[in-house]
Design an enzyme around this catalytic site. Structure first.
Site, PDB file in Angstrom:
ATOM      1  N   CYS A  88      61.206  54.642  28.454  1.00 47.14           N
ATOM      2  CA  CYS A  88      60.406  55.073  27.302  1.00 47.14           C
ATOM      3  C   CYS A  88      60.448  53.965  26.259  1.00 47.14           C
ATOM      4  O   CYS A  88      61.523  53.428  25.971  1.00 47.14           O
ATOM      5  CB  CYS A  88      60.970  56.369  26.728  1.00 47.14           C
ATOM      6  N   LEU A  89      59.300  53.638  25.692  1.00 49.08           N
ATOM      7  CA  LEU A  89      59.248  52.583  24.669  1.00 49.08           C
ATOM      8  C   LEU A  89      60.089  52.968  23.450  1.00 49.08           C
ATOM      9  O   LEU A  89      60.485  52.089  22.684  1.00 49.08           O
ATOM     10  CB  LEU A  89      57.792  52.312  24.261  1.00 49.08           C
TER      11      LEU A  89
ATOM     12  N   HIS B 185      56.091  64.151  24.986  1.00 50.27           N
ATOM     13  CA  HIS B 185      56.232  63.555  23.646  1.00 50.27           C
ATOM     14  C   HIS B 185      55.493  64.392  22.604  1.00 50.27           C
ATOM     15  O   HIS B 185      55.973  64.559  21.477  1.00 50.27           O
ATOM     16  CB  HIS B 185      55.630  62.139  23.624  1.00 50.27           C
TER      17      HIS B 185
ATOM     18  N   GLY C 157      51.936  53.920  28.767  1.00 52.35           N
ATOM     19  CA  GLY C 157      51.512  55.075  27.992  1.00 52.35           C
ATOM     20  C   GLY C 157      52.128  54.987  26.610  1.00 52.35           C
ATOM     21  O   GLY C 157      53.116  54.275  26.413  1.00 52.35           O
TER      22      GLY C 157
ATOM     23  N   HIS D 296      55.068  62.797  30.936  1.00 48.18           N
ATOM     24  CA  HIS D 296      55.941  62.139  29.956  1.00 48.18           C
ATOM     25  C   HIS D 296      55.262  62.099  28.579  1.00 48.18           C
ATOM     26  O   HIS D 296      55.898  62.386  27.556  1.00 48.18           O
ATOM     27  CB  HIS D 296      56.264  60.732  30.476  1.00 48.18           C
ATOM     28  N   GLU D 297      53.960  61.760  28.550  1.00 49.61           N
ATOM     29  CA  GLU D 297      53.246  61.675  27.261  1.00 49.61           C
ATOM     30  C   GLU D 297      53.039  63.056  26.641  1.00 49.61           C
ATOM     31  O   GLU D 297      53.195  63.236  25.427  1.00 49.61           O
ATOM     32  CB  GLU D 297      51.889  60.977  27.426  1.00 49.61           C
TER      33      GLU D 297
ATOM     34  N   GLN E 179      55.308  58.357  18.702  1.00 54.09           N
ATOM     35  CA  GLN E 179      56.034  57.095  18.895  1.00 54.09           C
ATOM     36  C   GLN E 179      55.627  56.039  17.877  1.00 54.09           C
ATOM     37  O   GLN E 179      56.336  55.037  17.715  1.00 54.09           O
ATOM     38  CB  GLN E 179      55.816  56.556  20.316  1.00 54.09           C
TER      39      GLN E 179
HETATM   40  O1  GNR Z   1      55.870  52.373  29.828  1.00 56.36           O
HETATM   41  C1  GNR Z   1      56.303  53.448  30.245  1.00 56.36           C
HETATM   42  N1  GNR Z   1      56.627  53.546  31.553  1.00 56.36           N
HETATM   43  C2  GNR Z   1      56.925  54.760  32.175  1.00 56.36           C
HETATM   44  C3  GNR Z   1      57.515  54.732  33.423  1.00 56.36           C
HETATM   45  C4  GNR Z   1      57.813  55.908  34.086  1.00 56.36           C
HETATM   46  C5  GNR Z   1      57.505  57.106  33.495  1.00 56.36           C
HETATM   47  C6  GNR Z   1      56.939  57.158  32.247  1.00 56.36           C
HETATM   48  C7  GNR Z   1      56.625  55.993  31.585  1.00 56.36           C
HETATM   49  S1  GNR Z   1      55.874  56.045  30.047  1.00 56.36           S
HETATM   50  C8  GNR Z   1      56.488  54.574  29.328  1.00 56.36           C
HETATM   51  C9  GNR Z   1      55.873  54.336  27.960  1.00 56.36           C
HETATM   52  C10 GNR Z   1      56.276  55.447  27.017  1.00 56.36           C
HETATM   53  O2  GNR Z   1      57.336  55.510  26.473  1.00 56.36           O
HETATM   54  N2  GNR Z   1      55.401  56.390  26.844  1.00 56.36           N
HETATM   55  O3  GNR Z   1      55.680  57.444  26.053  1.00 56.36           O
HETATM   56 NI    NI Z   2      57.873  57.618  26.121  1.00 59.37          NI
END
Ligand code: GNR
Ligand code: NI
Length: 189
Positions: free
Chosen positions: A89-90, A135, A46, A131-132, A51
């Site tokens: 998270c990236l 953000h 995601g 999670h997204e 980001q």
């Molecule tokens: O790549 C991602 N893996 C992930 C694993 C568990 C819960 C959420 C994520 S999202 C993350 C990519 C990211 O930072 N998305 O905002």
């Molecule tokens: Ni993230």
């Protein structure tokens, strides 16, 4: 398409609320394409607009070969049942922690043609959608950790943060070995 720089923890844009998209312009379409490109290159599942330094309320996702974009997403239902799972998270490379969240959610969003859709999700997709959407509200998974675990995560981050001058992670320059390291940080220790 281009690979965009990823903003990391400390860049104020990650803490700002986003602005709903009113027109899915050519510029927005291009950002979406570039975000997919960037997400695949960084091996994420995601990626949310803040980001990559954008303020639009949109994110891209792809778990097991099902790419989709969520524009102006909202969670219309969350289960009372909760599930714990590991998140990364990236924008916070190499930091992983268990987060408890509603087990299933239903989201409503626009697709890239501006059409409203709803999607119910469980398991990892439910986690990733939450999670997204977090953000897009300036929230990060670290915010859910206990003080003790957050402090430990931030101490680890402080050591790594020097690798990202200006809070920028240039994934375009990362080698496949670097990306593998981010995905499996402990395997070679
Ligand atoms: O790549 C991602 N893996 C992930 C694993 C568990 C819960 C959420 C994520 S999202 C993350 C990519 C990211 O930072 N998305 O905002
Ligand atoms: Ni993230």
């Amino acid at each position: 398409m281009s690979i965009l720089d990823i903003r990391v923890l400390g860049d104020p844009i990650l803490r700002q609320a986003t602005t709903p998209v009113t027109t899915i312009s050519d510029d927005v379409q291009r950002v979406i394409d570039d975000m997919f490109d960037t997400m695949y290159h960084a091996r994420g599942i995601g990626l949310a607009a803040p980001q990559v330094g954008r303020t639009e309320r949109l994110a891209v996702l792809d778990l097991d070969n099902d790419p989709f974009v969520i524009i102006n997403p909202e969670i219309v239902h969350s289960s009372s049942g909760r599930a714990k799972g590991e998140e990364g998270c990236l924008s916070i490379p190499d930091i992983y922690a268990d987060v408890e969240r509603p087990k299933t959610v239903t989201i409503r969003a626009l697709d890239r043609h501006g059409k409203v859709f709803e999607r119910e999700a469980g398991e990892l997709l439910a986690r990733c959608l939450q999670h997204e959407i977090d953000h897009l509200d300036g929230k990060l998974f670290l915010d859910y950790l206990s003080v003790l675990k957050r402090t430990a995560a931030l101490a680890k981050w402080r050591l790594a943060a020097d690798d990202y001058p200006g809070y920028i992670r240039r994934v375009a320059l990362e080698t496949p070995e670097d990306r593998n390291e981010h995905e499996h940080p402990d395997e070679e220790l």
